[in-house]
Design a protein around this motif. Structure first.
Motif, PDB file in Angstrom:
ATOM      1  N   LYS A  85       2.117   8.190  -0.977  1.00  0.00           N
ATOM      2  CA  LYS A  85       2.943   8.554   0.423  1.00  0.00           C
ATOM      3  C   LYS A  85       3.058   7.269   1.410  1.00  0.00           C
ATOM      4  O   LYS A  85       2.611   6.167   1.111  1.00  0.00           O
ATOM      5  N   GLU A  86       3.514   7.557   2.512  1.00  0.00           N
ATOM      6  CA  GLU A  86       3.517   6.734   3.693  1.00  0.00           C
ATOM      7  C   GLU A  86       2.499   7.178   4.645  1.00  0.00           C
ATOM      8  O   GLU A  86       2.559   8.286   5.090  1.00  0.00           O
ATOM      9  N   SER A  87       1.336   6.161   4.986  1.00  0.00           N
ATOM     10  CA  SER A  87       0.238   6.947   5.534  1.00  0.00           C
ATOM     11  C   SER A  87       0.517   7.117   7.006  1.00  0.00           C
ATOM     12  O   SER A  87      -0.186   8.025   7.483  1.00  0.00           O
ATOM     13  N   PHE A 132       0.852  -1.143   0.052  1.00  0.00           N
ATOM     14  CA  PHE A 132       0.093   0.162  -0.044  1.00  0.00           C
ATOM     15  C   PHE A 132       0.896   1.381  -0.138  1.00  0.00           C
ATOM     16  O   PHE A 132       0.911   1.888  -1.073  1.00  0.00           O
ATOM     17  N   ASP A 133       1.546   1.387   1.197  1.00  0.00           N
ATOM     18  CA  ASP A 133       2.567   2.663   1.205  1.00  0.00           C
ATOM     19  C   ASP A 133       3.594   2.718   0.129  1.00  0.00           C
ATOM     20  O   ASP A 133       4.194   1.825   0.004  1.00  0.00           O
ATOM     21  N   SER A 134       3.354   3.856  -0.400  1.00  0.00           N
ATOM     22  CA  SER A 134       4.436   4.228  -1.691  1.00  0.00           C
ATOM     23  C   SER A 134       4.249   3.338  -2.783  1.00  0.00           C
ATOM     24  O   SER A 134       5.254   2.987  -3.515  1.00  0.00           O
ATOM     25  N   THR A 135       3.309   2.608  -2.682  1.00  0.00           N
ATOM     26  CA  THR A 135       2.946   1.657  -3.811  1.00  0.00           C
ATOM     27  C   THR A 135       1.691   2.155  -4.592  1.00  0.00           C
ATOM     28  O   THR A 135       1.446   2.737  -5.525  1.00  0.00           O
ATOM     29  N   ILE A 136       0.480   1.847  -3.712  1.00  0.00           N
ATOM     30  CA  ILE A 136      -1.037   2.133  -4.350  1.00  0.00           C
ATOM     31  C   ILE A 136      -1.068   3.786  -4.050  1.00  0.00           C
ATOM     32  O   ILE A 136      -1.692   4.303  -4.692  1.00  0.00           O
TER      33      ILE A 136
HETATM   34 MG   LIG Z   1       5.605   0.297   0.742  1.00  0.00          MG
END
Ligand SMILES: [Mg+2]
Length: 221
Positions: free
Chosen positions: A17-19, A10-14
């Motif tokens: 940012k980093e949530s 998810f983070d930095s992929t979908i």
């Molecule tokens: Mg990531």
């Protein structure tokens, strides 16, 4: 050919940012100790990663410093839904087509992921991530330490427990995504570099994706 299962970080992929960073900045926005706390959060992240303290202890201590409540989480979600990585947003239709075969495995938080992936129609039951614990005043007081994602090596523990069969692909920007192939059941790992490019991750990858179009092209759809 689309694989039997596609695991996406998810983070930095979908999202770009980093949530947890997003939540930290919102929760500490007007806090007098903002810089100091952001620094402490960073060193707790490191301490957890190198094993000085357990991973879930590191996560819980970071939560305490965040001093976040439900309204901060809601505000962070408002930002994250606007931060979907461009090539994912563009290919929403493709993702919807294969949603039964797609899983989100994230060190982030379910509560912040589910609304963001809703336009892709990914099932809530296909999202595995950490969970906040709130007190009566709606303050976050920790994370659910029974959740495998709150433990060191959480992604591997989680995916092993799922007993997926067949060809399993993983797409992510981090080393823990690669570990699903190194220590887990994944057949192929693809480094996703549209948002962040990490050398130590790319060097282990079966393929490097500049964006999600690169993956679609490879599957031949
Ligand atoms: Mg990531």
């Amino acid at each position: 050919m689309f694989p039997d299962h596609l695991i996406i970080d998810f983070d930095s992929t979908i999202i770009t940012k980093e949530s947890l960073d997003e939540l930290a900045h919102i929760a500490l926005k007007d806090h007098p100790e903002k810089e100091n706390r952001l620094q402490k959060i960073e060193s707790l992240t490191q301490a957890g990663m190198v094993g000085e303290i357990t991973f879930d202890e590191s996560l819980s201590q970071r939560m305490a410093l965040l001093n976040a409540d439900r309204s901060d989480v809601e505000m962070a979600i408002g930002q994250l839904v606007k931060s979907i990585t461009p090539s994912f947003a563009k290919n929403a239709e493709f993702i919807r087509k294969y949603k039964e075969n797609i899983w989100i495995i994230s060190g982030g938080f379910r509560e912040m992921i589910i609304p963001v992936v809703a336009p892709f129609e990914i099932h809530e039951t296909h999202v595995f991530a950490n969970e906040f614990i709130y007190d009566e005043a709606q303050k976050i007081i920790g994370v659910d330490s029974n959740n495998p994602m709150a433990k060191a090596g959480g992604k591997v523990l989680q995916v092993n427990a799922m007993e997926l069969e067949g060809e399993i692909h993983v797409i992510g920007d981090g080393y823990t995504d690669y570990e699903l192939k190194a220590n887990g059941p994944a057949s192929r790992f693809f480094a996703f570099t549209e948002n962040v490019k990490r050398k130590n991750v790319c060097s282990h990858a079966d393929g490097i994706l500049n964006n999600f179009d690169d993956y679609i092209r490879m599957t031949g759809d």
